[in-house]
Design a protein around this motif. Structure first.
Motif, PDB file in Angstrom:
ATOM      1  N   ASP A 249       0.817  -1.221   0.000  1.00 33.44           N
ATOM      2  CA  ASP A 249       0.000   0.000   0.000  1.00 33.44           C
ATOM      3  C   ASP A 249       0.846   1.264   0.000  1.00 33.44           C
ATOM      4  OD1 ASP A 249      -2.735  -1.325   2.052  1.00 33.44           O
ATOM      5  OD2 ASP A 249      -2.290  -1.475  -0.072  1.00 33.44           O
ATOM      6  N   ARG A 250       1.936   1.271   0.771  1.00 30.32           N
ATOM      7  CA  ARG A 250       2.770   2.461   0.845  1.00 30.32           C
ATOM      8  C   ARG A 250       3.389   2.779  -0.513  1.00 30.32           C
ATOM      9  NH1 ARG A 250       7.376   2.677   5.344  1.00 30.32           N
ATOM     10  NH2 ARG A 250       5.486   2.593   6.661  1.00 30.32           N
ATOM     11  N   VAL A 275      -7.202  -4.824  -9.695  1.00 29.91           N
ATOM     12  CA  VAL A 275      -6.317  -3.665  -9.854  1.00 29.91           C
ATOM     13  C   VAL A 275      -7.051  -2.394  -9.457  1.00 29.91           C
ATOM     14  CG1 VAL A 275      -5.022  -2.266 -11.508  1.00 29.91           C
ATOM     15  CG2 VAL A 275      -4.906  -4.754 -11.639  1.00 29.91           C
ATOM     16  N   GLN A 276      -8.289  -2.257  -9.897  1.00 29.66           N
ATOM     17  CA  GLN A 276      -9.070  -1.072  -9.545  1.00 29.66           C
ATOM     18  C   GLN A 276      -9.224  -0.934  -8.037  1.00 29.66           C
ATOM     19  OE1 GLN A 276     -12.778  -0.917 -11.655  1.00 29.66           O
ATOM     20  NE2 GLN A 276     -11.834  -0.954 -13.680  1.00 29.66           N
ATOM     21  N   ASN A 277      -9.516  -2.042  -7.383  1.00 28.34           N
ATOM     22  CA  ASN A 277      -9.682  -1.997  -5.922  1.00 28.34           C
ATOM     23  C   ASN A 277      -8.372  -1.615  -5.235  1.00 28.34           C
ATOM     24  OD1 ASN A 277     -12.378  -2.701  -6.048  1.00 28.34           O
ATOM     25  ND2 ASN A 277     -11.990  -4.894  -5.834  1.00 28.34           N
ATOM     26  N   ALA A 278      -7.244  -2.161  -5.733  1.00 27.83           N
ATOM     27  CA  ALA A 278      -5.948  -1.843  -5.135  1.00 27.83           C
ATOM     28  C   ALA A 278      -5.657  -0.349  -5.241  1.00 27.83           C
ATOM     29  CB  ALA A 278      -4.840  -2.649  -5.819  1.00 27.83           C
ATOM     30  N   ILE A 279      -6.045   0.252  -6.355  1.00 26.31           N
ATOM     31  CA  ILE A 279      -5.835   1.687  -6.541  1.00 26.31           C
ATOM     32  C   ILE A 279      -6.780   2.500  -5.669  1.00 26.31           C
ATOM     33  CG2 ILE A 279      -5.959   3.588  -8.183  1.00 26.31           C
ATOM     34  CD1 ILE A 279      -3.579   1.806  -8.662  1.00 26.31           C
ATOM     35  N   PHE A 280      -8.077   2.195  -5.747  1.00 23.69           N
ATOM     36  CA  PHE A 280      -9.068   2.983  -5.016  1.00 23.69           C
ATOM     37  C   PHE A 280      -8.870   2.906  -3.505  1.00 23.69           C
ATOM     38  CE2 PHE A 280     -10.968   4.432  -8.616  1.00 23.69           C
ATOM     39  CZ  PHE A 280     -11.648   3.505  -9.394  1.00 23.69           C
ATOM     40  N   LYS A 292     -13.760   7.617 -10.245  1.00 24.72           N
ATOM     41  CA  LYS A 292     -14.851   6.745 -10.730  1.00 24.72           C
ATOM     42  C   LYS A 292     -15.831   7.531 -11.589  1.00 24.72           C
ATOM     43  CE  LYS A 292     -14.630   3.524  -6.819  1.00 24.72           C
ATOM     44  NZ  LYS A 292     -15.314   3.018  -5.597  1.00 24.72           N
ATOM     45  N   GLU A 293     -16.140   8.751 -11.178  1.00 24.80           N
ATOM     46  CA  GLU A 293     -17.046   9.589 -11.959  1.00 24.80           C
ATOM     47  C   GLU A 293     -16.429   9.924 -13.316  1.00 24.80           C
ATOM     48  OE1 GLU A 293     -19.402  11.909  -8.317  1.00 24.80           O
ATOM     49  OE2 GLU A 293     -17.773  12.919  -9.425  1.00 24.80           O
TER      50      GLU A 293
END
Length: 338
Positions: A249-250, A275-280, A292-293
């Motif tokens: 995460d860091r 990947v999206q979850n890891a970024i968000f 997301k918008e």
């Protein structure tokens, strides 16, 4: 240990004196590029170096500077060009001495003239050659130059050439000379008569890291079918956008500080849910909602644009890894951080 003097000083002693003069921070950067046994030898020599005369220290630094200049001049215009400039700066005797040390201890790469040729022009020279010949030439080129050429090859030849680069080990100097002759080489006389080690997995990884994402995916997918073990070895040394899951995460947060929000939205548009979850999860709630918008608002996006945005982020990750600001865990015991 007695005081080190100019008499009978070895190359190892010179290297130790130079690193002492450079200081711990710059010396540490040099060590990153050395093998373990070389580091051990140098560390021991540095530890045993008690006293160095100011004159010897200055002589070693000057010699290092002259060799660096010679290497730069050789890269720019070849041996003759380097010798001419060194003679103007240091005199003919010193120029011969420096060039002699370089040509005897450092290998001048074959195909040096090709490295100065525009990639599109070179492509017209070699595109009809046998894949093994193309692989040999690309192994000697800078990764960005080789990547442009391999990307322009027909798709059915790209993976074949990449595979041949990866499994290439040693090539006879006679073969290299013949290929150079065909390409009107000016450096055939400088080829070392010993077998020349070229290619290998590291070479093809550097090239694949520089090609566009579509070419990279095609080559890797083909290799996974034809040479699965080789493909696995190459992939372990590469980093693609989906491999952001290998970062903690860091590290992800450090990367995101360098990424443009618009590039991030486009890159995530073509990525999987993990990947999206890891970024968000590593963005503030407000910024995550905004990204997301943006993704919803932009609608369909061309795959080429997605790949370009992802490559920008991958380049940032590789840059941060090179500067040791982040660590990529690619698997294996040597990647364990304690």
């Amino acid at each position: 240990m007695a005081r080190v003097t100019e008499e009978r000083i070895t190359g190892l002693q010179k290297a130790a004196i130079l690193l002492i003069a450079l200081g711990p921070e710059k010396s540490a950067s040099v060590f990153k590029h050395l093998k373990e046994d070389e580091i051990e030898e140098l560390t021991l020599e540095i530890a045993n170096t008690r006293s160095v005369t100011p004159q010897l220290k200055e002589d070693v630094i000057n010699e290092f500077y002259q060799i660096c200049l010679a290497q730069q001049y050789i890269a720019e215009g070849g041996i003759s060009y380097a010798k001419e400039l060194l003679e103007k700066s240091f005199g003919s005797d010193k120029a011969r001495d420096v060039i002699g040390k370089l040509t005897s201890s450092l290998q001048v790469k074959p195909f040096e003239f090709v490295r100065k040729t525009d990639a599109s022009q070179l492509l017209s020279f070699i595109q009809d050659e046998h894949p093994q010949t193309i692989a040999l030439i690309l192994s000697y080129l800078a990764p960005n130059q080789a990547s442009m050429i391999i990307s322009a090859l027909p798709p059915d030849r790209q993976a074949d050439v990449a595979k041949r680069i990866a499994i290439m080990d040693r090539t006879s100097p006679d073969v290299i000379k013949e290929v150079e002759r065909v390409l009107e080489s000016k450096l055939a006389s400088l080829v070392n008569q010993d077998y020349t080690i070229i290619g290998g997995v590291d070479s093809v990884v550097e090239i694949l890291n520089a090609v566009d994402r579509g070419t990279e995916k095609h080559i890797m997918e083909t290799l996974e079918i034809e040479e699965p073990e080789l493909a696995d070895e190459i992939r372990k040394k590469m980093f693609v956008f989906e491999d952001i899951l290998l970062l903690d995460d860091r590290s992800i947060q450090r990367v995101l500080r360098e990424v443009d929000n618009n590039d991030l939205a486009i890159a995530l548009k073509g990525s999987n849910e993990d990947v999206q979850n890891a970024i968000f999860n590593n963005l503030s709630k407000r910024l995550a909602v905004m990204i997301k918008e943006d993704m919803d608002f932009m609608g369909p996006v061309r795959m080429k644009d997605v790949e370009e945005a992802q490559q920008k982020i991958v380049n940032i990750i590789r840059k941060l890894e090179d500067s040791s600001e982040i660590v990529i865990s690619r698997g294996g015991g040597d990647e364990i951080i304690v």
